[in-house]
Motif scaffolding. Structure first.
Motif, mmCIF file in Angstrom:
data_model
loop_
_atom_site.group_PDB
_atom_site.id
_atom_site.type_symbol
_atom_site.label_atom_id
_atom_site.label_comp_id
_atom_site.label_asym_id
_atom_site.label_seq_id
_atom_site.Cartn_x
_atom_site.Cartn_y
_atom_site.Cartn_z
ATOM 1 N N PRO A 67 0.802 -1.222 0.000
ATOM 2 C CA PRO A 67 0.000 0.000 0.000
ATOM 3 C C PRO A 67 0.836 1.274 0.000
ATOM 4 C CG PRO A 67 -0.120 -1.068 2.141
ATOM 5 C CD PRO A 67 0.606 -1.994 1.217
ATOM 6 N N ALA A 68 2.060 1.231 0.525
ATOM 7 C CA ALA A 68 2.905 2.425 0.550
ATOM 8 C C ALA A 68 3.246 2.894 -0.858
ATOM 9 C CB ALA A 68 4.172 2.167 1.344
ATOM 10 N N ASP A 69 3.177 1.993 -1.816
ATOM 11 C CA ASP A 69 3.423 2.350 -3.212
ATOM 12 C C ASP A 69 2.311 3.245 -3.762
ATOM 13 O OD1 ASP A 69 5.026 2.121 -5.574
ATOM 14 O OD2 ASP A 69 3.507 0.764 -6.398
ATOM 15 N N HIS A 70 1.186 3.298 -3.044
ATOM 16 C CA HIS A 70 0.010 4.049 -3.499
ATOM 17 C C HIS A 70 -0.380 5.153 -2.522
ATOM 18 C CE1 HIS A 70 -0.488 0.762 -6.351
ATOM 19 N NE2 HIS A 70 -0.320 -0.048 -5.332
ATOM 20 N N GLY A 71 0.484 5.527 -1.617
ATOM 21 C CA GLY A 71 0.154 6.542 -0.613
ATOM 22 C C GLY A 71 0.292 5.945 0.772
ATOM 23 N N TRP A 100 -0.065 17.286 4.379
ATOM 24 C CA TRP A 100 0.073 17.748 3.000
ATOM 25 C C TRP A 100 -0.673 19.071 2.824
ATOM 26 C CZ3 TRP A 100 -1.826 12.376 1.016
ATOM 27 C CH2 TRP A 100 -0.813 11.431 1.181
ATOM 28 N N PRO A 101 -0.223 20.140 3.456
ATOM 29 C CA PRO A 101 -0.956 21.412 3.406
ATOM 30 C C PRO A 101 -1.083 22.009 2.003
ATOM 31 C CG PRO A 101 1.185 21.710 4.457
ATOM 32 C CD PRO A 101 0.999 20.233 4.257
ATOM 33 N N VAL A 122 -5.005 7.277 1.734
ATOM 34 C CA VAL A 122 -4.837 8.635 1.210
ATOM 35 C C VAL A 122 -3.668 8.612 0.231
ATOM 36 C CG1 VAL A 122 -5.741 9.778 3.281
ATOM 37 C CG2 VAL A 122 -3.295 9.354 3.096
ATOM 38 N N TRP A 123 -3.692 9.506 -0.736
ATOM 39 C CA TRP A 123 -2.583 9.625 -1.675
ATOM 40 C C TRP A 123 -2.443 11.088 -2.079
ATOM 41 C CZ3 TRP A 123 -4.091 11.748 -6.239
ATOM 42 C CH2 TRP A 123 -5.431 11.613 -6.611
ATOM 43 N N ILE A 133 -3.083 18.092 -5.531
ATOM 44 C CA ILE A 133 -4.178 17.132 -5.636
ATOM 45 C C ILE A 133 -3.850 15.914 -4.789
ATOM 46 C CG2 ILE A 133 -5.451 15.599 -7.188
ATOM 47 C CD1 ILE A 133 -5.066 17.702 -9.362
ATOM 48 N N GLY A 134 -4.827 15.528 -3.981
ATOM 49 C CA GLY A 134 -4.719 14.326 -3.168
ATOM 50 C C GLY A 134 -5.983 13.512 -3.336
#
Length: 159
Positions: free
Chosen positions: A42-46, A106-107, A63-64, A73-74
């Motif tokens: 999953p870390a490969d996708h966020g 991620w502001p 989340v990504w 964009i997230g």
């Protein structure tokens, strides 16, 4: 007590059981292989999380940010609540906690995207998301793909 924590490999069985508890109403059975592949890294996708209540996994979602898209964009990915616990506010807690995580870490994110189905479109609309587009049978026959977005106010991270 409700706790959001990072997914670990030990959570794999609970997450797969949760997926199965939401089939075929919210996910097509054919999506299970994609979900299992996602959980293998999953870390490969966020970042992917599980939501615990009383030490028991009751929901999960990711989340990504960015990827092939601009840094502002997230998105939310693979969110689900255990099937027997729907309607208890757990999904709202999962969405709220993931959006808070995005805002804090991620502001620069000004837009949060999600791909969902017609079965949860109304739920996400009540959370402030609006429809960008729809693909009939986009996930599977009878399960449309609805692309939705939540705009965050500049400088505040709030919708």
């Amino acid at each position: 007590m409700t706790t959001l924590r990072p997914f670990t490999a030990a959570d794999l069985p609970a997450c797969l059981e949760m997926f199965d508890s939401n089939c075929p109403a919210y996910f097509a059975p054919s999506e299970r292989a994609d979900y299992e592949a996602f959980l293998s890294d999953p870390a490969d996708h966020g970042t992917y999380f599980v939501l615990e209540q009383g030490g028991e996994v009751v929901a999960c979602g990711g989340v990504w940010q960015g990827g092939n898209l601009p840094e502002d964009i997230g998105g939310l990915s693979w969110g689900m609540v255990r099937g027997d616990l729907h309607g208890q506010g757990i999904g709202t807690a999962l969405v709220t906690l993931r959006l808070a995580w995005i805002r804090e870490r991620w502001p620069s994110v000004r837009e949060v995207q999600i791909e969902t189905s017609q079965r949860t479109e109304g739920y996400y609309a009540r959370q402030g998301f609006r429809v960008l587009g729809r693909t009939p049978d986009g996930f599977a026959p009878g399960l449309d793909e609805i692309k939705m977005v939540l705009k965050l106010a500049p400088g505040t991270g709030q919708p």
